[in-house]
Design a protein around this motif. Structure first.
Motif, PDB file in Angstrom:
ATOM      1  N   GLN A 290       0.823  -1.210   0.000  1.00  0.00           N
ATOM      2  CA  GLN A 290       0.000   0.000   0.000  1.00  0.00           C
ATOM      3  C   GLN A 290       0.852   1.253   0.000  1.00  0.00           C
TER       4      GLN A 290
ATOM      5  N   THR B 279       1.811  -1.117   7.245  1.00  0.00           N
ATOM      6  CA  THR B 279       1.245  -2.457   7.413  1.00  0.00           C
ATOM      7  C   THR B 279       1.103  -2.724   8.906  1.00  0.00           C
TER       8      THR B 279
ATOM      9  N   SER C  27       5.866   3.708  10.667  1.00  0.00           N
ATOM     10  CA  SER C  27       5.268   4.832   9.928  1.00  0.00           C
ATOM     11  C   SER C  27       3.852   4.434   9.589  1.00  0.00           C
TER      12      SER C  27
ATOM     13  N   THR D 228      -7.103  -4.439   8.171  1.00  0.00           N
ATOM     14  CA  THR D 228      -7.215  -4.244   9.608  1.00  0.00           C
ATOM     15  C   THR D 228      -8.083  -3.025   9.933  1.00  0.00           C
TER      16      THR D 228
HETATM   17  N1  LIG Z   1      -5.206 -14.972   8.369  1.00  0.00           N
HETATM   18  C1  LIG Z   1      -5.008 -14.165   7.354  1.00  0.00           C
HETATM   19  N2  LIG Z   1      -4.064 -13.227   7.427  1.00  0.00           N
HETATM   20  C2  LIG Z   1      -3.827 -12.438   6.371  1.00  0.00           C
HETATM   21  C3  LIG Z   1      -4.567 -12.583   5.172  1.00  0.00           C
HETATM   22  C4  LIG Z   1      -5.590 -13.571   5.123  1.00  0.00           C
HETATM   23  O1  LIG Z   1      -6.294 -13.740   4.122  1.00  0.00           O
HETATM   24  N3  LIG Z   1      -5.778 -14.337   6.236  1.00  0.00           N
HETATM   25  N4  LIG Z   1      -4.260 -11.807   4.107  1.00  0.00           N
HETATM   26  C5  LIG Z   1      -2.899 -11.286   4.000  1.00  0.00           C
HETATM   27  C6  LIG Z   1      -2.807 -10.282   2.941  1.00  0.00           C
HETATM   28  S1  LIG Z   1      -3.145 -10.833   1.365  1.00  0.00           S
HETATM   29  C7  LIG Z   1      -2.483  -9.001   3.170  1.00  0.00           C
HETATM   30  S2  LIG Z   1      -2.258  -7.946   1.848  1.00  0.00           S
HETATM   31  C8  LIG Z   1      -2.222  -8.515   4.537  1.00  0.00           C
HETATM   32  C9  LIG Z   1      -2.719  -7.112   4.820  1.00  0.00           C
HETATM   33  O2  LIG Z   1      -2.445  -6.788   6.129  1.00  0.00           O
HETATM   34  P1  LIG Z   1      -1.844  -5.386   6.620  1.00  0.00           P
HETATM   35  O3  LIG Z   1      -0.959  -4.807   5.617  1.00  0.00           O
HETATM   36  O4  LIG Z   1      -1.236  -5.628   7.939  1.00  0.00           O
HETATM   37  O5  LIG Z   1      -3.198  -4.587   6.811  1.00  0.00           O
HETATM   38  P2  LIG Z   1      -3.627  -3.091   6.543  1.00  0.00           P
HETATM   39  O6  LIG Z   1      -4.781  -2.828   7.420  1.00  0.00           O
HETATM   40  O7  LIG Z   1      -3.830  -2.879   5.116  1.00  0.00           O
HETATM   41  O8  LIG Z   1      -2.391  -2.265   7.058  1.00  0.00           O
HETATM   42  C10 LIG Z   1      -1.992  -1.098   6.432  1.00  0.00           C
HETATM   43  C11 LIG Z   1      -1.525  -0.099   7.479  1.00  0.00           C
HETATM   44  O9  LIG Z   1      -0.959   1.026   6.804  1.00  0.00           O
HETATM   45  C12 LIG Z   1      -1.578   2.230   7.223  1.00  0.00           C
HETATM   46  N5  LIG Z   1      -1.540   3.147   6.081  1.00  0.00           N
HETATM   47  C13 LIG Z   1      -2.488   3.423   5.172  1.00  0.00           C
HETATM   48  N6  LIG Z   1      -2.025   4.292   4.250  1.00  0.00           N
HETATM   49  C14 LIG Z   1      -0.750   4.572   4.588  1.00  0.00           C
HETATM   50  C15 LIG Z   1       0.282   5.375   4.001  1.00  0.00           C
HETATM   51  O10 LIG Z   1       0.101   6.022   2.975  1.00  0.00           O
HETATM   52  N7  LIG Z   1       1.494   5.376   4.623  1.00  0.00           N
HETATM   53  C16 LIG Z   1       1.726   4.673   5.758  1.00  0.00           C
HETATM   54  N8  LIG Z   1       2.965   4.718   6.289  1.00  0.00           N
HETATM   55  N9  LIG Z   1       0.766   3.928   6.349  1.00  0.00           N
HETATM   56  C17 LIG Z   1      -0.436   3.866   5.759  1.00  0.00           C
HETATM   57  C18 LIG Z   1      -2.953   1.814   7.694  1.00  0.00           C
HETATM   58  O11 LIG Z   1      -3.448   2.749   8.637  1.00  0.00           O
HETATM   59  C19 LIG Z   1      -2.678   0.428   8.303  1.00  0.00           C
HETATM   60  O12 LIG Z   1      -2.282   0.529   9.645  1.00  0.00           O
HETATM   61  O13 LIG Z   1      -2.830  -9.400   5.475  1.00  0.00           O
HETATM   62  C20 LIG Z   1      -2.388 -10.728   5.318  1.00  0.00           C
HETATM   63  N10 LIG Z   1      -2.826 -11.515   6.450  1.00  0.00           N
END
Ligand SMILES: Nc1nc2c(c(=O)[nH]1)N[C@H]1C(S)=C(S)[C@@H](COP(=O)(O)OP(=O)(O)OC[C@H]3O[C@@H](n4cnc5c(=O)[nH]c(N)nc54)[C@H](O)[C@@H]3O)O[C@H]1N2
Ligand SMILES: Nc1nc2c(c(=O)[nH]1)N[C@H]1C(S)=C(S)[C@@H](COP(=O)(O)OP(=O)(O)OC[C@H]3O[C@@H](n4cnc5c(=O)[nH]c(N)nc54)[C@H](O)[C@@H]3O)O[C@H]1N2
Ligand code: SF4
Ligand SMILES: [Mo]
Length: 908
Positions: A119, A414, A439, A611
């Motif tokens: 992201q 993330t 961050s 999340t």
């Molecule tokens: N059990 C289980 N676990 C999984 C999955 C599943 O299907 N089952 N799926 C997996 C997959 S495919 C994925 S992609 C992951 C996703 O899991 P994560 O990447 O952990 O989840 P997000 O909520 O997208 O986290 C993004 C974070 O970045 C922050 N953010 C948003 N925009 C920005 C920005 O511009 N800059 C910064 N620095 N921060 C920002 C948001 O506030 C958030 O805290 O989870 C994985 N985990």
């Protein structure tokens, strides 16, 4: 003062479809210091789909259309902090740089690690990767794409020689047979799904086969659904390859001219193949369905296999994907209109991350760690110390943190404390690390809570850069809002650390366009057609050209100045021989790594993003599914004494979660398996981080964790009472065994339950709420309490508690928070939860776009609306983004069943 509306075209920050979004807003209205509440973001109008964007042609799904509801500043991280205290950027950046330097000096570069995200924008990602791999000198930069796309990348590279998506979205429309494997696109890629729906309507001969253990909303358009045993995909595709060979249906000329290794691949495929009857065993589907599927595949040259996390998130993910690619190579169905293997990406910029080399086993710009590639990148970057070998992949990276090998960790964009397997172990690792920097744009995530230094990042709408979608199309994300507080773009933050490490020249960027230009130049550097990823045609753009950049598919070079729609249409692959390789894949079922008699599958729901840090800000998005749940087969539920709507504890040796049981009576959920959504975190639930139960089992080639196959147990979680709270004020985490938090249209809402008397909780709530007049009704012998708090006639909170879970919809109560002064009648009705003399309200929202509730829809069905179209005409539901159409159809079906049953009873 009313100013003229301004307009910006940008790209949706959610899924990999990469839809264009048009935003209108009143310029000059929002200052960076404004503490925007949802109401104040009124100067940003409801967003619309960008008509000219080739991904969506003007459409948006519910998440996209709610973007303007998520840009308020509640919960934003506004300033850098150190150990919870506000500090200046200067101090925070110097601290980060000094620590990196000290760790390198004392322990070497491999004691430093970055953990990034699909992201981040390409520009952010490029700078992070460059700093780590060229200037810190380690490749310990991995990303959440390891949890998402790693198996897809590994399989493309193994077979095609490069990480290249062959086809495009049009192929999904032009194909005659679309096979969707481990994808719930109806919820996860809704606009693509709508495009497929429309294509199927236009071409009734087009067939769709869905391969997924669950019958999901995607199956709504399936001509055939194979509800296979979890993890058994390779048995299916190997058998299909053998069948095609035995039917003499392979493309021998393509195989001969453009591939290597067919004989061995056929041999290993046939080892796990069998007769239809025998195959029905490992797959657990009927031999007649298999036969039908195989015949369709044999007879339909225009086939696309579209696959996602049911394939990737597996201990055999790379093999699964290669089994699919083998089939397409053997039939020459690759790079042709309507025929390709197509791995769909999840995150908005998973592809951009792959392009810059954001994974620990990539160096940069589709180059790896060979001596020649390292030399090329080193010269281009003028890097003092280029990483010598691949770094740790996500699971190993956090293991190395826990073992004390990594002393400095920087997490960007993330939330691994929720998304990683064995998430509590990740927490433990972070605890042991000398310095953890996070961050994020949000202040209160599970991961920010575990960090030493927090750096406030600019968010969607505030930042500038590019993203690449699933069909290799690069689009601009453009800012239209100032960042709140002191939030800064990620590329800026990382560059500042680079400069403080003494690399002023190398990180001397002033604008995202400077970074993009360097990224494009690296892709072109000594390329000469050797590498698929080539942006030479975009080198040297001025800032205004960059700003005006229209969506374009890479490569962009002399040969393809307007981008390339399809790869491999020329039969050329990026291997040493120029031929694609068949991969020998052995079918195997997943191993058991946890204790439990049920298998927990995990994934997505329609209206939340991961999340929930952003989607949970929209009341509209929260309404579709308000609580974390476990789908369970009725036999499994009966065996354990679990009833529909009960709270259940899902547990194994790693931990436990508490969610609501959904007993699925209509065959959508296989026996022996559960489905649990991945989204709820400690911010939104007392105990629903399902990642805490998952083992760290990974695919041996890609390192991608097995996130969809965990042994667990389930039992009822009996409480003394259940209830809900609505409040004008956010009440924070509650002292109760079970609570789920979400925003409502008028404030905040909680579902609650506990094993003890509710009296202590009621006292805590009273202390957190303002002073005022309480209206109370109670029957302590049944743990029955209803309370409402008013100040000056205005509703502040309601608390409903009962020993049985029998509360109706809350919509009427939610709306009462809008009233300046409650009417005498409404005041009287408060503790009944509905207006005097009237029945329940519109019910759970099914159509988020037009806020149409289940009860309203059921009413219209009873009055004769018997198709989704008819409902759309009557109520507008389903006529905007279309995401709820599968649910409308399910409701129609359910109502028909209910009517039939009632008729049958009358007839008796
Ligand atoms: N059990 C289980 N676990 C999984 C999955 C599943 O299907 N089952 N799926 C997996 C997959 S495919 C994925 S992609 C992951 C996703 O899991 P994560 O990447 O952990 O989840 P997000 O909520 O997208 O986290 C993004 C974070 O970045 C922050 N953010 C948003 N925009 C920005 C920005 O511009 N800059 C910064 N620095 N921060 C920002 C948001 O506030 C958030 O805290 O989870 C994985 N985990
Ligand atoms: N609404 C919404 N949309 C999203 C996201 C989101 O958070 N919310 N996240 C985005 C991201 S990052 C991603 S990666 C994508 C993911 O998009 P999808 O992969 O479509 O979504 P999932 O729900 O994770 O999983 C898809 C399906 O895999 C099935 N499955 C489980 N095990 C197996 C198996 O062994 N074989 C097969 N064939 N299928 C199996 C599951 O039952 C599930 O229905 O969604 C993207 N879009
Ligand atoms: S399908 Fe929805 S979430 Fe995905 S990019 Fe388009 S609008 Fe955004
Ligand atoms: Mo993902």
């Amino acid at each position: 003062m009313i100013t003229e509306l301004q307009q910006t075209n940008t790209t949706c920050p959610y899924c990999g479809v990469g839809c264009g979004v048009t935003v209108q807003y009143q310029a000059g209205e929002i200052s960076p210091t404004a503490n925007l509440t949802t109401a104040q973001t009124g100067s940003v109008q409801p967003v619309a789909g960008m008509q000219a964007h080739p991904a969506n042609f003007g459409r948006l799904c519910v998440k996209g259309s709610a973007l303007h509801e998520t840009i308020d500043h509640t919960d934003r991280l506004l300033y850098p902090t150190m150990n919870g205290k506000r500090t200046s950027w200067d101090k925070a950046l110097s601290l980060v740089a000094d620590k990196i330097q000290q760790v390198i000096h004392t322990h070497g570069p491999d004691a430093v690690a970055f953990y990034g995200s699909g992201q981040l924008l390409t520009e952010d990602y490029y700078v992070a990767n460059k700093l780590m791999k060229g200037f810190i000198g380690s490749a310990n930069m991995d990303t959440n794409s390891r949890l998402c796309m790693a198996s897809a990348v590994a399989s493309y590279k193994r077979s095609l020689g490069s990480d290249t998506v062959p086809g495009n979205y049009e192929d999904l429309e032009k194909t005659d047979l679309l096979i969707m494997v481990g994808s719930n696109a109806a919820w996860a890629h809704p606009i693509l799904f709508q495009r497929i729906v429309a294509a199927k309507k236009a071409n009734p001969a087009m067939k769709v086969v869905v391969i997924d253990p669950r019958r999901t909303a995607t199956c709504d358009i399936a001509d055939l659904h194979l509800a296979i045993r979890p993890g058994s995909d390779t048995f299916l595709f190997n058998a299909l390859l053998t069948y095609m060979d035995q039917s003499n249906a392979l493309d021998y000329s393509f195989i001969h001219n453009h591939t290597d290794g067919i004989a061995e691949a056929l041999e290993s495929a046939s080892a796990s193949s069998a007769t239809f009857e025998e195959l029905a065993q490992p797959l657990d589907v009927s031999s007649s369905d298999l036969n039908l599927f195989f015949e369709w595949f044999r007879d339909t040259p225009k086939t696309v296999t579209f696959y996602s996390q049911g394939v990737n998130q597996s201990s055999a993910g790379t093999d699964k994907a290669n089994a699919i690619i083998n089939l397409h190579l053997a039939t020459g169905r690759i790079g042709k209109e309507g025929a390709s293997p197509f791995s769909i990406t999840g995150q908005p910029n998973a592809m951009g991350g792959r392009e810059v080399g954001g994974l620990a086993n990539q160096l940069a710009a589709h180059m790896d760690f060979s001596a020649a590639e390292r030399d090329l990148v080193r010269r281009f970057w003028q890097a003092p110390t280029i990483a010598e070998r691949p770094g740790h992949k996500a699971v190993d990276l956090f293991n190395a943190v826990k073992e004390g090998k990594i002393k400095f960790l920087w997490i960007m964009s993330t939330n691994p404390l929720v998304s990683m397997p064995d998430a509590d172990d990740v927490k433990e690792a972070m605890k042991r690390c000398e310095l953890v920097v996070v961050s994020d744009c949000m202040a209160n995530t599970d991961t920010t809570a575990a960090a030493h230094v927090l750096l406030p990042a600019a968010s969607w709408g505030e930042k500038n850069g590019t993203v690449t979608n699933s069909e290799r199309r690069i689009s601009r994300q453009r800012g239209f809002l100032p960042s709140p507080g002191e939030a800064m773009p990620d590329w800026w933050i990382i560059s500042q650390v680079g400069r403080r490490l003494g690399h002023e020249e190398a990180f001397n960027y002033e604008h995202a366009s400077d970074v993009f230009d360097e990224h494009a130049r690296l892709s072109a550097f000594e390329n000469n057609g050797k590498r698929d990823f080539d942006l030479s045609g975009l080198v040297g753009m001025s800032r205004s050209q960059y700003d005006a950049l229209a969506p374009i598919q890479w490569p962009v070079n002399d040969q393809y100045p307007s981008g390339r729609a399809r790869f491999f249409d020329d039969g050329h692959f990026y291997t040493a021989t120029g031929k694609a390789k068949f991969i020998n894949v052995e079918a195997r079922l997943p191993e058991v790594h946890s204790q439990g008699d049920l298998v927990m599958n995990t994934g997505r729901i329609r209206d939340h993003w991961h999340t929930m840090t952003r989607t949970a800000k929209s009341a509209r998005l929260g309404q579709h599914i308000a609580e974390p749940y476990a789908d369970i087969h009725p036999d499994d539920a009966n065996l354990r004494g679990i009833k529909h709507g009960d709270l259940v504890e899902i547990h194994n040796e790693r931990g436990h979660i508490i969610v609501r049981a959904q007993v699925i009576n209509d065959g959508r959920q296989r026996k022996g398996e559960l489905f649990v959504p991945m989204h709820w975190t400690n911010r939104y639930a007392s105990k629903a981080r399902m990642g805490t139960l998952i083992a760290k089992t990974t695919d041996p080639i890609s390192g991608q964790p097995e996130l969809k196959f965990t042994q667990v147990n389930a039992r009822p979680f009996n409480t003394a009472w259940q209830g809900f709270i609505l409040s004008r004020k956010d009440l924070g985490p509650l002292p109760a065994d079970y609570w789920i938090y979400g925003v409502t249209e008028t404030g905040h809402g909680y579902e609650i339950a506990d094993r003890e008397s509710p009296l202590a909780l009621i006292e805590t709530l009273k202390a957190r709420l303002p002073e005022g007049d309480w209206i109370t009704l109670s029957d302590p012998s049944h743990n029955h309490y209803r309370l409402a708090l008013l100040t000056d006639g205005r509703l502040q909170a309601v608390i409903f508690i009962h020993q049985n879970y029998d509360f109706g919809a809350r919509q009427w109560l939610i709306e009462r928070f809008n009233d300046e002064t409650l009417s005498a009648n409404d005041r009287k009705a408060l503790l009944a939860g509905r207006p005097l003399g009237k029945q329940a309200d519109k019910g759970a929202i099914i159509c988020s776009c037009f806020q149409v509730g289940e009860n309203t829809i059921k009413n219209s069905i009873q009055q004769g609306c018997s198709t989704a179209e008819a409902l759309g005409e009557a109520l507008k539901c389903g006529t905007n983004c279309g995401s709820c159409i599968p649910e409308l159809k399910a409701l129609i079906q359910r109502e028909a069943l209910a009517t039939n049953a009632a008729d049958a009873m009358t007839a008796e």
